[in-house]
Design a protein around this motif. Sequence first.
Motif, PDB file in Angstrom:
ATOM      1  N   HIS A 532       0.853  -1.195   0.000  1.00 54.68           N
ATOM      2  CA  HIS A 532       0.000   0.000   0.000  1.00 54.68           C
ATOM      3  C   HIS A 532       0.882   1.235   0.000  1.00 54.68           C
ATOM      4  CE1 HIS A 532       0.847   0.856   4.310  1.00 54.68           C
ATOM      5  NE2 HIS A 532       0.920  -0.463   4.399  1.00 54.68           N
ATOM      6  N   GLY A 533       0.294   2.385  -0.256  1.00 61.03           N
ATOM      7  CA  GLY A 533       0.980   3.647  -0.058  1.00 61.03           C
ATOM      8  C   GLY A 533       1.869   4.119  -1.184  1.00 61.03           C
ATOM      9  N   ASP A 534       1.794   3.518  -2.368  1.00 63.38           N
ATOM     10  CA  ASP A 534       2.662   3.907  -3.479  1.00 63.38           C
ATOM     11  C   ASP A 534       1.830   3.961  -4.747  1.00 63.38           C
ATOM     12  OD1 ASP A 534       4.530   4.110  -5.545  1.00 63.38           O
ATOM     13  OD2 ASP A 534       6.006   2.867  -4.530  1.00 63.38           O
ATOM     14  N   THR A 535       1.688   5.141  -5.322  1.00 63.21           N
ATOM     15  CA  THR A 535       0.806   5.289  -6.486  1.00 63.21           C
ATOM     16  C   THR A 535       1.363   4.622  -7.736  1.00 63.21           C
ATOM     17  OG1 THR A 535       1.774   7.440  -7.087  1.00 63.21           O
ATOM     18  CG2 THR A 535      -0.122   7.454  -5.597  1.00 63.21           C
ATOM     19  N   ASP A 536       2.661   4.297  -7.751  1.00 63.08           N
ATOM     20  CA  ASP A 536       3.211   3.572  -8.899  1.00 63.08           C
ATOM     21  C   ASP A 536       3.024   2.068  -8.781  1.00 63.08           C
ATOM     22  OD1 ASP A 536       4.007   5.837 -10.195  1.00 63.08           O
ATOM     23  OD2 ASP A 536       6.115   5.273 -10.376  1.00 63.08           O
ATOM     24  N   LYS A 537       2.739   1.576  -7.590  1.00 65.41           N
ATOM     25  CA  LYS A 537       2.548   0.142  -7.391  1.00 65.41           C
ATOM     26  C   LYS A 537       1.079  -0.238  -7.317  1.00 65.41           C
ATOM     27  CE  LYS A 537       6.897  -0.674  -4.884  1.00 65.41           C
ATOM     28  NZ  LYS A 537       7.494  -1.120  -3.595  1.00 65.41           N
ATOM     29  N   VAL A 538       0.296   0.596  -6.674  1.00 68.16           N
ATOM     30  CA  VAL A 538      -1.108   0.276  -6.406  1.00 68.16           C
ATOM     31  C   VAL A 538      -1.995   1.091  -7.325  1.00 68.16           C
ATOM     32  CG1 VAL A 538      -2.912   0.264  -4.644  1.00 68.16           C
ATOM     33  CG2 VAL A 538      -0.524  -0.169  -3.996  1.00 68.16           C
ATOM     34  N   GLN A 539      -2.991   0.442  -7.898  1.00 67.59           N
ATOM     35  CA  GLN A 539      -3.943   1.184  -8.720  1.00 67.59           C
ATOM     36  C   GLN A 539      -4.689   2.200  -7.858  1.00 67.59           C
ATOM     37  OE1 GLN A 539      -6.497  -1.873 -10.247  1.00 67.59           O
ATOM     38  NE2 GLN A 539      -7.430  -2.336  -8.295  1.00 67.59           N
ATOM     39  N   MET A 540      -5.403   3.077  -8.499  1.00 64.93           N
ATOM     40  CA  MET A 540      -6.072   4.192  -7.814  1.00 64.93           C
ATOM     41  C   MET A 540      -6.865   3.705  -6.599  1.00 64.93           C
ATOM     42  SD  MET A 540      -6.665   7.449  -7.900  1.00 64.93           S
ATOM     43  CE  MET A 540      -7.843   8.673  -7.317  1.00 64.93           C
ATOM     44  N   GLY A 541      -6.680   4.385  -5.477  1.00 63.10           N
ATOM     45  CA  GLY A 541      -7.410   4.057  -4.258  1.00 63.10           C
ATOM     46  C   GLY A 541      -7.746   5.318  -3.502  1.00 63.10           C
ATOM     47  N   MET A 542      -8.585   5.193  -2.487  1.00 63.24           N
ATOM     48  CA  MET A 542      -9.092   6.378  -1.799  1.00 63.24           C
ATOM     49  C   MET A 542      -8.532   6.552  -0.397  1.00 63.24           C
ATOM     50  SD  MET A 542     -10.649   7.543  -4.274  1.00 63.24           S
ATOM     51  CE  MET A 542     -11.095   9.034  -3.429  1.00 63.24           C
ATOM     52  N   GLY A 543      -7.697   5.627   0.097  1.00 64.20           N
ATOM     53  CA  GLY A 543      -7.024   5.846   1.365  1.00 64.20           C
ATOM     54  C   GLY A 543      -7.822   5.422   2.583  1.00 64.20           C
ATOM     55  N   THR A 544      -7.350   5.875   3.736  1.00 63.24           N
ATOM     56  CA  THR A 544      -7.902   5.421   5.007  1.00 63.24           C
ATOM     57  C   THR A 544      -8.324   6.611   5.864  1.00 63.24           C
ATOM     58  OG1 THR A 544      -6.688   3.346   5.050  1.00 63.24           O
ATOM     59  CG2 THR A 544      -7.327   4.252   7.179  1.00 63.24           C
ATOM     60  N   TYR A 545      -9.569   6.604   6.245  1.00 61.72           N
ATOM     61  CA  TYR A 545     -10.185   7.587   7.142  1.00 61.72           C
ATOM     62  C   TYR A 545     -11.608   7.121   7.354  1.00 61.72           C
ATOM     63  CZ  TYR A 545     -11.132   8.941   2.343  1.00 61.72           C
ATOM     64  OH  TYR A 545     -11.437   8.877   0.999  1.00 61.72           O
ATOM     65  N   GLY A 546     -12.275   7.649   8.363  1.00 62.61           N
ATOM     66  CA  GLY A 546     -13.687   7.306   8.557  1.00 62.61           C
ATOM     67  C   GLY A 546     -13.927   5.828   8.812  1.00 62.61           C
ATOM     68  N   SER A 547     -12.956   5.126   9.403  1.00 61.70           N
ATOM     69  CA  SER A 547     -13.104   3.695   9.712  1.00 61.70           C
ATOM     70  C   SER A 547     -13.577   2.906   8.497  1.00 61.70           C
ATOM     71  CB  SER A 547     -14.083   3.512  10.889  1.00 61.70           C
ATOM     72  OG  SER A 547     -13.633   4.182  12.033  1.00 61.70           O
ATOM     73  N   ARG A 548     -12.938   3.171   7.344  1.00 61.94           N
ATOM     74  CA  ARG A 548     -13.405   2.581   6.089  1.00 61.94           C
ATOM     75  C   ARG A 548     -12.544   1.422   5.604  1.00 61.94           C
ATOM     76  NH1 ARG A 548     -11.386   4.346   1.135  1.00 61.94           N
ATOM     77  NH2 ARG A 548     -13.502   4.596   0.322  1.00 61.94           N
ATOM     78  N   SER A 549     -11.389   1.171   6.218  1.00 62.40           N
ATOM     79  CA  SER A 549     -10.473   0.178   5.657  1.00 62.40           C
ATOM     80  C   SER A 549     -11.037  -1.229   5.690  1.00 62.40           C
ATOM     81  CB  SER A 549      -9.134   0.219   6.401  1.00 62.40           C
ATOM     82  OG  SER A 549      -8.484   1.430   6.187  1.00 62.40           O
ATOM     83  N   GLY A 550     -11.756  -1.570   6.769  1.00 60.61           N
ATOM     84  CA  GLY A 550     -12.367  -2.892   6.831  1.00 60.61           C
ATOM     85  C   GLY A 550     -13.599  -2.989   5.960  1.00 60.61           C
ATOM     86  N   ALA A 551     -14.545  -2.095   6.196  1.00 64.27           N
ATOM     87  CA  ALA A 551     -15.838  -2.187   5.516  1.00 64.27           C
ATOM     88  C   ALA A 551     -15.724  -1.990   4.016  1.00 64.27           C
ATOM     89  CB  ALA A 551     -16.798  -1.148   6.106  1.00 64.27           C
ATOM     90  N   VAL A 552     -14.800  -1.124   3.581  1.00 64.74           N
ATOM     91  CA  VAL A 552     -14.682  -0.817   2.157  1.00 64.74           C
ATOM     92  C   VAL A 552     -13.416  -1.449   1.575  1.00 64.74           C
ATOM     93  CG1 VAL A 552     -14.762   1.005   0.423  1.00 64.74           C
ATOM     94  CG2 VAL A 552     -15.873   1.354   2.638  1.00 64.74           C
TER      95      VAL A 552
END
Length: 781
Positions: A532-552
């Motif tokens: 995670h955390g590298d725009t050249d390795k990982v396709q477009m993503g929206m990140g982590t906030y709002g307790s969304r990492s598990g549910a989304v």
Amino acid sequence: MGVEGIGARVARKEDKRFLTGKGRYTDDMVVPGMKFAFFIRSPHAHAKIRSIDASSAKAMPGVIDVLDGKQLLADGIGNLICGWMIHSKDGSPMKMGAWRPLAVDTVRYVGDAVAVVVADTLAEARDAAEAVEIDYEQLTAVVQAVDALKSGAPQIHPEAEGNLIFDWQLGDPAATDQALADAAHVTEIELHNNRLSPNPMEPRAALGIYDSAEDHYTCYTTSQNPHVARLVMSAFYNVAPENKLRVIAPDVGGGFGSKIYIYPEEIVCLWASKKTGVPVKWNSDRTEAFLTDAHGRDHVSKVRMAFDKDHRIIGLKVDTIANLGAYMSLFSSAVPTYLYATLLSGQYDIPAIHANVRTVYTNTAPVDAYRGAGRPEATYLLERTMETAARELGVSPAELRRKNFIREFPHQTPVIMNYDAGDYEASLNAAMQTSDWNGFAARRAEAAGRGKKRGIGMSCYIEACGIAPSQAVGSLGAGVGLWESAEVRVNAVGTIEVLTGSHSHGQGHETTFAQLVSDRLGVPIDSVSIVHGDTDKVQMGMGTYGSRSGAVGMSAVVKALDKVEAKAKKIAAHLMEADESDIVIENGEVKVAGTDKMLPWFQVALAAYTAHNLPSGMEPGLKETAFYDPSNFTFPAGCYICEVEVDPETGKTDIIQFVAADDFGNIINPMIVEGQVHGGIAQGIGQALLEAVHYDENGQLLTASFMDYAMPRADDLPSFQVSHQVTPSPSNPLGIKGCGEAGAIGSPPALINAITDAIGNNMLTMPATPQKVWMAARAVN
């Protein structure tokens, strides 16, 4: 593999490098030729910039250049923006004032960046900054939102007359007014939600690298959402085309919301790197963090809650003034609107609600999301009002809440949200039993015999997490979608890489995401890597906030795993000459159900890549991607009970016990969840007892160090008693609701309710310092 899969208390994989000092943070990054940036910041809260003379500084040893806002503007770098459009109730759009990465003609808060020195060493850059001569014309400042709305207050942005950004409402004003008119009892209260500094362990940092040969930019940064940073810096700030910009957020030492946003420093470091021809690194010191990190909270609200003769709530009217500081930060407009007013129904069946919110500019640091982001403000308002109402009505605060609980789901509130699942009474009962609620009177009497005042308070919170779906938030003004992406790569030897658009800055994703894969495919978690955390390795993503990492985020992984599993089963069925529907995957083996036929997982993976014997028409490889956009928010909820003892001679508050009963839906790793709850409660206790950002009347920050800004310490905290009740969320495939913010949401009102119960005075504002508590207790006597 149950010992490592979903529900197992697995120790965090990533902690080995963190506990042994092997973490790799932005400030650890060193590249050839790297130089150091030092930002020159305004010492005034409000002033015109008459002139900047950097000639002496440029001649000092080690100085590469001194750059200012006019140069930045001339190079076409854009203004920082707010990414969530809000319209006032008259239909007019919010009044967004210009925020330059380096101020050009006006500074609007102490700490506003004016120029940057780039030098061989940080010490040389700092010394040169002292030699830059800036002539200011000081203007009158205003720091309190209520004062900024008064006639004659200093005008902070020409775009926002009277400093009003927007005047917004939600709900039915006529129905709410009628409920108040018809009420047998109306509880009225004015509440202040104190301004906080986020204070993550790692201060913000940025390293900008421009490669002239490739015309390419790289930014290392302390970000919770590197893809959004790249998007915004490309599309709105004109720093670089998106395909020419790589953003890397390596290990990040905490965020609490404050690292969601794009700040001036990332923009300036990238621009300065191209301007000077050298990589440019900046690392915030703690005073800079206090001055410039986005603050949280800072609401003043007036509340009226209407009850019928049977003590059922029939209406709620709220008027809130929210201080957004000198500029609109990236998500600042959403916090006091759609993340706040939409939760004002709480756990209660309230037929009529109306909220009016006015947001205001002041000469203070920008205010944006901080752990909970609107949900703590809504819960504090609602739960302080409920406790006050119970005292006025002479009824048990527990039973008043119980009487008004929502009991049937789905439940449509009057303020947009549709609650899909919950059992609020189960959490209430669990918390009351654990805290020995019914035995409190005897404990109070015992404390009184020792000259102490004992009190008990509760808070029943609900929050909306996994902010989604994208179409819904887009209709409410969000500038981006709030889906998440994942890619699952099965290597030829059966090891697995999961690339996620979520970002971990302390949440333990490298463990919990691996547990999900382990549970699904039966492989050891050590064979699963999380990227995670590298725009050249990982396709477009929206990140982590709002307790969304598990549910989304994890739900996107599930969708990718569905595809991987389906293809693996096709390959295995072909190799073992079996029907695809009979193939099962468990314990690292791919089997034909009801037979002794099996293949080790790695052999199926190897077959996918050798491609010697694949089903007709199948492509080689075993790698799948997925995007997941939820159908609804998730709604974690719970009940917190706090018991305190107050020394009436000193005002000192001791927390005797703190009980948390939470419903987070299904839980991947109970140990990590409990750690999240503990941390959240600690931050909530910090807000309730200790923490507050203070400016003087001239806009000078009085709490710019840990000598002046009080943080909770170990001896301020009790041992927390934590339990979980489970109603799975029907809105995502894992039944997860989210846990990261709950502790900070539910704890402040529980603690303040307990203290006011102890001293017999309901008029107490946060933070409840010993002086405030002592004065409030004396006022009763």
